[in-house]
Design an enzyme around this catalytic site. Structure first.
Site, PDB file in Angstrom:
ATOM      1  CB  SER A 126     -53.653  16.554  -5.831  1.00 24.34           C
ATOM      2  OG  SER A 126     -52.656  15.579  -5.845  1.00 24.34           O
ATOM      3  N   GLY A 131     -50.473  19.599  -2.728  1.00 27.81           N
ATOM      4  CA  GLY A 131     -49.959  18.610  -3.687  1.00 27.81           C
ATOM      5  C   GLY A 131     -48.972  17.726  -2.963  1.00 27.81           C
ATOM      6  CD  GLU A 363     -49.828   7.050  -8.441  1.00 26.53           C
ATOM      7  OE1 GLU A 363     -49.287   6.220  -7.694  1.00 26.53           O
ATOM      8  OE2 GLU A 363     -50.802   6.791  -9.167  1.00 26.53           O
TER       9      GLU A 363
HETATM   10  N1  CAA Z   1     -46.243   4.879   4.020  1.00 22.94           N
HETATM   11  C1  CAA Z   1     -47.071   4.762   5.080  1.00 22.94           C
HETATM   12  N2  CAA Z   1     -47.292   5.766   5.938  1.00 22.94           N
HETATM   13  C2  CAA Z   1     -46.654   6.917   5.734  1.00 22.94           C
HETATM   14  C3  CAA Z   1     -45.773   7.115   4.658  1.00 22.94           C
HETATM   15  C4  CAA Z   1     -45.582   6.026   3.780  1.00 22.94           C
HETATM   16  N3  CAA Z   1     -44.771   6.115   2.711  1.00 22.94           N
HETATM   17  N4  CAA Z   1     -45.312   8.375   4.699  1.00 22.94           N
HETATM   18  C5  CAA Z   1     -45.850   8.960   5.765  1.00 22.94           C
HETATM   19  N5  CAA Z   1     -46.661   8.083   6.405  1.00 22.94           N
HETATM   20  C6  CAA Z   1     -47.454   8.329   7.613  1.00 22.94           C
HETATM   21  C7  CAA Z   1     -46.549   8.614   8.799  1.00 22.94           C
HETATM   22  O1  CAA Z   1     -46.184   7.417   9.471  1.00 22.94           O
HETATM   23  C8  CAA Z   1     -47.424   9.519   9.654  1.00 22.94           C
HETATM   24  O2  CAA Z   1     -48.379   8.765  10.357  1.00 22.94           O
HETATM   25  P1  CAA Z   1     -48.343   8.639  11.985  1.00 22.94           P
HETATM   26  O3  CAA Z   1     -48.110  10.003  12.533  1.00 22.94           O
HETATM   27  O4  CAA Z   1     -49.669   8.063  12.310  1.00 22.94           O
HETATM   28  O5  CAA Z   1     -47.199   7.701  12.255  1.00 22.94           O
HETATM   29  C9  CAA Z   1     -48.239  10.277   8.611  1.00 22.94           C
HETATM   30  O6  CAA Z   1     -48.198   9.521   7.426  1.00 22.94           O
HETATM   31  C10 CAA Z   1     -47.714  11.670   8.358  1.00 22.94           C
HETATM   32  O7  CAA Z   1     -46.372  11.537   7.971  1.00 22.94           O
HETATM   33  P2  CAA Z   1     -45.302  12.674   8.189  1.00 22.94           P
HETATM   34  O8  CAA Z   1     -45.374  13.178   9.588  1.00 22.94           O
HETATM   35  O9  CAA Z   1     -44.016  12.128   7.701  1.00 22.94           O
HETATM   36  O10 CAA Z   1     -45.883  13.818   7.205  1.00 22.94           O
HETATM   37  P3  CAA Z   1     -45.135  14.899   6.369  1.00 22.94           P
HETATM   38  O11 CAA Z   1     -46.137  15.943   6.095  1.00 22.94           O
HETATM   39  O12 CAA Z   1     -43.818  15.285   6.955  1.00 22.94           O
HETATM   40  O13 CAA Z   1     -44.762  14.120   4.991  1.00 22.94           O
HETATM   41  C11 CAA Z   1     -45.292  13.116   2.854  1.00 22.94           C
HETATM   42  C12 CAA Z   1     -45.682  13.329   4.303  1.00 22.94           C
HETATM   43  C13 CAA Z   1     -44.452  11.849   2.793  1.00 22.94           C
HETATM   44  C14 CAA Z   1     -44.485  14.259   2.287  1.00 22.94           C
HETATM   45  C15 CAA Z   1     -46.643  12.978   2.132  1.00 22.94           C
HETATM   46  O14 CAA Z   1     -47.374  14.160   2.282  1.00 22.94           O
HETATM   47  C16 CAA Z   1     -46.510  12.618   0.672  1.00 22.94           C
HETATM   48  O15 CAA Z   1     -46.274  11.457   0.345  1.00 22.94           O
HETATM   49  N6  CAA Z   1     -46.744  13.611  -0.220  1.00 22.94           N
HETATM   50  C17 CAA Z   1     -46.860  13.342  -1.646  1.00 22.94           C
HETATM   51  C18 CAA Z   1     -48.303  13.155  -2.011  1.00 22.94           C
HETATM   52  C19 CAA Z   1     -48.487  12.399  -3.257  1.00 22.94           C
HETATM   53  O16 CAA Z   1     -47.788  11.429  -3.549  1.00 22.94           O
HETATM   54  N7  CAA Z   1     -49.487  12.786  -4.021  1.00 22.94           N
HETATM   55  C20 CAA Z   1     -49.847  12.079  -5.226  1.00 22.94           C
HETATM   56  C21 CAA Z   1     -51.272  12.378  -5.589  1.00 22.94           C
HETATM   57  S1  CAA Z   1     -52.136  10.975  -6.218  1.00 22.94           S
HETATM   58  C22 CAA Z   1     -51.760  10.943  -7.862  1.00 22.94           C
HETATM   59  O17 CAA Z   1     -50.894  11.618  -8.344  1.00 22.94           O
HETATM   60  C23 CAA Z   1     -52.540   9.958  -8.661  1.00 22.94           C
HETATM   61  C24 CAA Z   1     -52.533  10.208 -10.107  1.00 22.94           C
HETATM   62  O18 CAA Z   1     -53.266  10.997 -10.599  1.00 22.94           O
HETATM   63  C25 CAA Z   1     -51.655   9.434 -10.999  1.00 22.94           C
END
Ligand code: CAA
Length: 379
Positions: A126, A131, A363
């Site tokens: 993040s 985020g 997450e």
């Molecule tokens: N598993 C594996 N790969 C994934 C995936 C998943 N769940 N989701 C997306 N991908 C891959 C896609 O296949 C794509 O790869 P390729 O082009 O090579 O095939 C790539 O990631 C990009 O995906 P999108 O085109 O779908 O991207 P997007 O921007 O439309 O969406 C998203 C992506 C799912 C919204 C992602 O940005 C996301 O998960 N955001 C949330 C982030 C998050 O969870 N942050 C948490 C921070 S860590 C934390 O909180 C820890 C803590 O302190 C407790």
């Protein structure tokens, strides 16, 4: 899915419950109030094997399955969610990521210590402006031949000050968008790496949440995890598993609140009888218990699929979405059952209510989980 837990899994659950009730309960209110990081408690959790539960024993891990991890997370979270978030990040994001994608040298150097809790890790994705929209990384890792030059800021990093090892996600090649992102291992104390002040939070106040600043930090190429450009894929894959950890944390917060509400409702009397004999309270308790069972099933389903090496992306997102909603609703109701006592700190439920909120945010927010689920069911 086999609903019966093995003797080994039950023993892990009992050990976690015993540890939480005897070692974590004492002082949890003060740690919350003073925003004190539970360093001593986490060290003990490491000694008991809770910080690297699923890591192969050859790297000093517990060699346990994800179901056992869910059971332990629930018990620890019933009492102290500040401890369980450190546990979740270390187990699911840092250790699992390193074991699955790291080189043998990286595993020997870092994983062997992370798995025992001798040191703990942080996962840095993040940013102030990235985020939910995690592909919009502003932190850069410029390729300088034998090393990367890291510049940027990371926000809300769990274990931000207490970690020794940081997995930092950064953009190397902007043209390639998310396929130009790398995951780098940065050690605490690296020149140009500074830790900002601790965040003053609503909940999980003991946990160590900080911003991190990187200014021309040299990271050797051997600290990159996976191939060039693999960083975003790695982040997404570890977060799939991480969501099982946070779902179990939410489950634990909810079931901890229910236990407190049940006990209180048997002791507290009104209108001449224990309040648990009033239908108004019974309806609340029944609904809480039913929702918690459903959340537990979702957590165990996601964990079982992961253990069976089946696709679990949708199941992990569903478990986190539902369990975090249940945690929020259950803790609000637990405070209500306690009446005025629920509003003061000594009765623990107000803290659980404050702790519950973050499970709908970190997450991947609940809205992000819905996007993940929709993409899976529309495939
Ligand atoms: N598993 C594996 N790969 C994934 C995936 C998943 N769940 N989701 C997306 N991908 C891959 C896609 O296949 C794509 O790869 P390729 O082009 O090579 O095939 C790539 O990631 C990009 O995906 P999108 O085109 O779908 O991207 P997007 O921007 O439309 O969406 C998203 C992506 C799912 C919204 C992602 O940005 C996301 O998960 N955001 C949330 C982030 C998050 O969870 N942050 C948490 C921070 S860590 C934390 O909180 C820890 C803590 O302190 C407790």
């Amino acid at each position: 899915m086999n609903f019966a837990l093995t003797e080994e899994q039950l023993a892990v659950r009992d050990a976690a419950r015993e540890f939480a009730q005897t070692e974590l309960l004492t002082g949890v209110i003060e740690r919350d109030e003073k925003q004190q990081f539970p360093a001593e408690q986490i060290k003990k959790m490491g000694e008991l094997g809770f910080m690297g539960m699923m890591v192969d024993p050859k790297y000093n891990g517990g060699g346990m399955d994800t179901v056992s991890y869910v059971l332990a997370m629930e018990e620890i979270s019933k009492v102290d969610a500040s401890c369980s978030v450190a546990m979740s990040v270390n187990n699911s994001l840092v250790c699992w990521g390193l074991e699955k994608f790291g080189t043998e040298e990286q595993k020997q150097k870092y994983l062997t210590k992370l798995a025992t809790g001798e040191i703990i890790g942080a996962f840095c994705l993040s940013e102030p402006e990235a985020g939910s929209d995690a592909t919009s990384q502003r932190t850069t890792a410029e390729d300088k031949g034998d090393h990367y030059l890291l510049n940027g800021t990371k926000n809300w990093i769990t274990n931000g000050n207490s970690a020794s090892v940081y997995i930092v996600i950064a953009q190397t090649d902007i043209e390639k968008r998310h396929r130009g992102i790398n995951a780098l291992i940065v050690e605490k104390g690296a020149e140009g790496f500074t830790v900002g002040p601790k965040e003053n939070k609503l909940g999980i106040r003991g946990s160590d949440t900080h911003s991190l600043m990187f200014q021309d930090v040299k990271v050797p190429k051997e600290n990159r995890i996976g191939e060039d450009g693999f960083g975003f894929s790695m982040a997404m894959q570890v977060l799939n598993g991480g969501r099982i950890g946070i779902a179990s944390q939410a489950l634990g917060i909810a079931s901890g609140a229910l236990e407190l509400a049940l006990n209180y409702s048997k002791e507290r009397k009104s209108f001449g009888k224990a309040i648990c004999e009033h239908q108004g309270i019974q309806f609340k308790l029944s609904e809480m218990a039913t929702n918690i069972e459903a959340a537990r099933m979702l957590c165990l389903q996601a964990a079982t699929k992961k253990d069976n090496k089946e696709d679990f992306v949708k199941e992990a997102a569903m478990a986190k979405l539902f369990a975090s909603k249940v945690a929020m609703e259950t803790t609000v109701e637990a405070v209500q059952v306690h009446g005025g006592y629920g509003f003061v700190k000594e009765f623990h439920v107000e803290r659980l209510m404050r702790d519950a909120k973050i499970t709908q945010i970190y997450e991947g927010t609940s809205e992000i989980q819905k996007i993940v689920i929709a993409r899976e069911i529309l495939k």
